[in-house]
Scaffold this motif. Structure first.
Motif, PDB file in Angstrom:
ATOM      1  N   ARG A   1       0.898  13.422  33.119  1.00  0.00           N
ATOM      2  CA  ARG A   1      -0.358  12.845  33.626  1.00  0.00           C
ATOM      3  C   ARG A   1      -0.071  11.686  34.576  1.00  0.00           C
ATOM      4  O   ARG A   1      -0.652  11.589  35.652  1.00  0.00           O
ATOM      5  N   PHE A   2       0.819  10.790  34.151  1.00  0.00           N
ATOM      6  CA  PHE A   2       1.149   9.635  34.990  1.00  0.00           C
ATOM      7  C   PHE A   2       1.842  10.101  36.263  1.00  0.00           C
ATOM      8  O   PHE A   2       1.524   9.632  37.361  1.00  0.00           O
ATOM      9  N   ALA A   3       2.774  11.040  36.139  1.00  0.00           N
ATOM     10  CA  ALA A   3       3.523  11.543  37.292  1.00  0.00           C
ATOM     11  C   ALA A   3       2.595  12.213  38.304  1.00  0.00           C
ATOM     12  O   ALA A   3       2.795  12.090  39.513  1.00  0.00           O
ATOM     13  N   SER A   4       1.584  12.924  37.817  1.00  0.00           N
ATOM     14  CA  SER A   4       0.697  13.635  38.741  1.00  0.00           C
ATOM     15  C   SER A   4      -0.062  12.669  39.648  1.00  0.00           C
ATOM     16  O   SER A   4      -0.355  12.989  40.795  1.00  0.00           O
TER      17      SER A   4
ATOM     18  N   ASN B   1       0.906  20.160  45.788  1.00  0.00           N
ATOM     19  CA  ASN B   1       0.606  21.548  45.467  1.00  0.00           C
ATOM     20  C   ASN B   1       1.157  21.882  44.080  1.00  0.00           C
ATOM     21  O   ASN B   1       1.835  21.068  43.451  1.00  0.00           O
ATOM     22  N   ILE B   2       0.876  23.080  43.637  1.00  0.00           N
ATOM     23  CA  ILE B   2       1.272  23.502  42.294  1.00  0.00           C
ATOM     24  C   ILE B   2       2.789  23.583  42.148  1.00  0.00           C
ATOM     25  O   ILE B   2       3.320  23.345  41.056  1.00  0.00           O
ATOM     26  N   ASP B   3       3.508  23.888  43.224  1.00  0.00           N
ATOM     27  CA  ASP B   3       4.968  23.980  43.149  1.00  0.00           C
ATOM     28  C   ASP B   3       5.592  22.630  42.792  1.00  0.00           C
ATOM     29  O   ASP B   3       6.525  22.565  41.993  1.00  0.00           O
ATOM     30  N   GLU B   4       5.081  21.548  43.379  1.00  0.00           N
ATOM     31  CA  GLU B   4       5.589  20.215  43.045  1.00  0.00           C
ATOM     32  C   GLU B   4       5.296  19.883  41.585  1.00  0.00           C
ATOM     33  O   GLU B   4       6.120  19.284  40.905  1.00  0.00           O
ATOM     34  N   PHE B   5       4.127  20.293  41.123  1.00  0.00           N
ATOM     35  CA  PHE B   5       3.751  20.054  39.735  1.00  0.00           C
ATOM     36  C   PHE B   5       4.670  20.832  38.797  1.00  0.00           C
ATOM     37  O   PHE B   5       5.161  20.297  37.802  1.00  0.00           O
ATOM     38  N   LEU B   6       4.933  22.089  39.120  1.00  0.00           N
ATOM     39  CA  LEU B   6       5.812  22.924  38.289  1.00  0.00           C
ATOM     40  C   LEU B   6       7.242  22.383  38.267  1.00  0.00           C
ATOM     41  O   LEU B   6       7.911  22.422  37.234  1.00  0.00           O
TER      42      LEU B   6
END
Length: 149
Positions: free
Chosen positions: A126-129, A136-141
């Motif tokens: 949560r903090f990192a996001s 994009n979703i790739d960075e999140f993954l």
């Protein structure tokens, strides 16, 4: 110290004890007019810590701002308020040990992420996001894969 009950300006100290790893003193006071008892906290005044922001500006360190971010990340997680305050205390101690009493906002975020990664995976993500501003979703993954087990 003004009484929170009646506003009278004089009180006596009933009890004093170290608080927050001996970095503060908690004092129990009693109003000399109405007898109401209340607590105050005394902390050593330190040189102000300056946060250097990514846009080149600077501002005084604000504990409440960092605390809000960590509290949001830890919402509905099994993490006590004492644990969160301890985490913020650790970050402050580390930052104040920097030679010039200046810290970048990036470094503050990294210190919070390091501690959250050891505390709770969901709070960390949560903090990192927010801190890492995933595009994009790739960075999140990628961030999810980097969580150490």
């Amino acid at each position: 110290m003004e009484c929170p009950s009646c506003g009278y300006a004089e009180s006596k100290v009933v009890d004093s004890r170290p608080y927050s790893n001996n970095r503060e003193i908690k004092r129990r006071r009693e109003c000399l007019k109405c007898g109401y008892r209340f607590s105050t906290y005394e902390r050593l005044e330190e040189r102000p810590l300056i946060v250097l922001k990514t846009d080149g500006s600077s501002e005084p360190y604000d504990r409440e701002k960092l605390l809000r971010g960590v509290l949001i990340a830890c919402a509905k997680r099994p993490i006590s308020p004492q644990t969160i305050n301890h985490l913020i205390d650790e970050i402050e101690v580390e930052a104040r040990n920097f030679p010039r009493h200046e810290v970048t906002s990036k470094k503050l975020g990294e210190m919070a992420l390091t501690r959250l990664s050891q505390l709770d995976d969901v709070a960390y993500i949560r903090f990192a996001s927010v801190y890492q501003d995933f595009k994009n979703i790739d960075e999140f993954l990628t961030a999810l894969k980097d969580i150490k087990r």
